[in-house]
Design a protein around this motif. Structure first.
Motif, PDB file in Angstrom:
ATOM      1  N   GLU A 128       0.762  -5.067   2.663  1.00 30.29           N
ATOM      2  CA  GLU A 128       0.062  -6.077   1.872  1.00 30.29           C
ATOM      3  C   GLU A 128      -0.973  -6.825   2.708  1.00 30.29           C
ATOM      4  N   GLY A 131      -3.140 -11.936   3.784  1.00 32.02           N
ATOM      5  CA  GLY A 131      -4.030 -12.759   2.977  1.00 32.02           C
ATOM      6  C   GLY A 131      -3.294 -13.659   2.007  1.00 32.02           C
ATOM      7  N   GLU A 132      -4.016 -14.624   1.453  1.00 34.54           N
ATOM      8  CA  GLU A 132      -3.405 -15.577   0.531  1.00 34.54           C
ATOM      9  C   GLU A 132      -2.853 -14.906  -0.720  1.00 34.54           C
ATOM     10  N   GLN A 133      -3.464 -13.797  -1.124  1.00 35.13           N
ATOM     11  CA  GLN A 133      -3.048 -13.105  -2.340  1.00 35.13           C
ATOM     12  C   GLN A 133      -1.976 -12.044  -2.080  1.00 35.13           C
ATOM     13  N   ALA A 134      -1.526 -11.944  -0.832  1.00 38.23           N
ATOM     14  CA  ALA A 134      -0.528 -10.922  -0.498  1.00 38.23           C
ATOM     15  C   ALA A 134       0.770 -11.161  -1.254  1.00 38.23           C
ATOM     16  N   TRP A 135       1.339 -10.090  -1.777  1.00 38.58           N
ATOM     17  CA  TRP A 135       2.599 -10.177  -2.504  1.00 38.58           C
ATOM     18  C   TRP A 135       3.751 -10.358  -1.528  1.00 38.58           C
TER      19      TRP A 135
END
Length: 207
Positions: A128, A131-135
């Motif tokens: 993943e 990053g901030e959007q990583a699950w």
């Protein structure tokens, strides 16, 4: 695998880079004389003592093959492309250029839910990214109980980079030019590989 000396890749850093970049592997076992393969991502750990980490669905019978403590094979595939003899200045035959790494070892199973949770979290972070959007996984024990984790302790690595090293400099340059104008990403990646190792050969000869 069949590994002529001129195609063998021995650089440990290059092999680690290749495995990391091509983490989706074919995992091969033999049970009762029959080959069995699964296609799964694997993480490479360690420096001197290499390890591969991954997991299988508990419904996949392959994990039971590991209990026999026989050697397992993980195959990592890289870019590959058809090579036409019309690209050579000298006579030749059709062939295929490619890069592949075979990793052998014995496997230790992981059933403990805490260890499994750590394993899937680490794999998720790796693929993943940060990053901030990583699950971020949050598996309940019921889901973790549906998988079996494992660690392969590596005892042998074979790396084959078949990149026209057995051809003349002129022929290899013809291969590069032709692949660079190809229509697929594989062709362009192989062109880059041939170019990269052609340059390294030149540096060794010059030195």
């Amino acid at each position: 695998m069949y590994l002529p000396p001129h195609f063998e890749q021995k650089d440990a850093d290059e092999i680690r880079r290749f495995i990391t970049a091509n983490a989706f592997a074919t995992l091969v076992t033999v049970a009762e004389g029959e080959p069995f393969a699964s296609h799964i991502p694997l993480l490479l750990d360690g420096e001197e003592n290499l390890r591969l980490t991954g997991h299988l669905a508990k419904a996949n019978p392959q994990w039971r093959h590991f209990e026999a403590n026989t050697r397992t094979l993980a195959i990592f595939h890289g870019a590959h492309a058809y090579i036409s003899p019309t690209w050579y200045e000298k006579a030749g035959v059709p062939t295929w250029n490619y890069a592949a790494v075979h990793v052998y070892g014995r496997i230790r199973l992981i059933h403990d839910s805490d260890a499994l949770g750590e394993l899937v979290n680490r794999m998720s972070r790796h693929f993943e990214g940060e990053g901030e959007q990583a699950w971020v996984p949050a598996y309940p024990d019921k889901m973790l109980n549906a998988i079996v984790g494992f660690v392969m302790e590596v005892d042998e690595v074979q790396a084959k980079y078949k990149l026209s090293q057995n051809r003349s400099l002129e022929d290899r340059q013809g291969v590069i030019r032709s692949l660079q104008t190809g229509t697929t990403e594989n062709e362009r990646e192989v062109a880059s590989l041939v170019q990269r190792f052609l340059a390294q050969v030149g540096e060794r000869h010059d030195g």
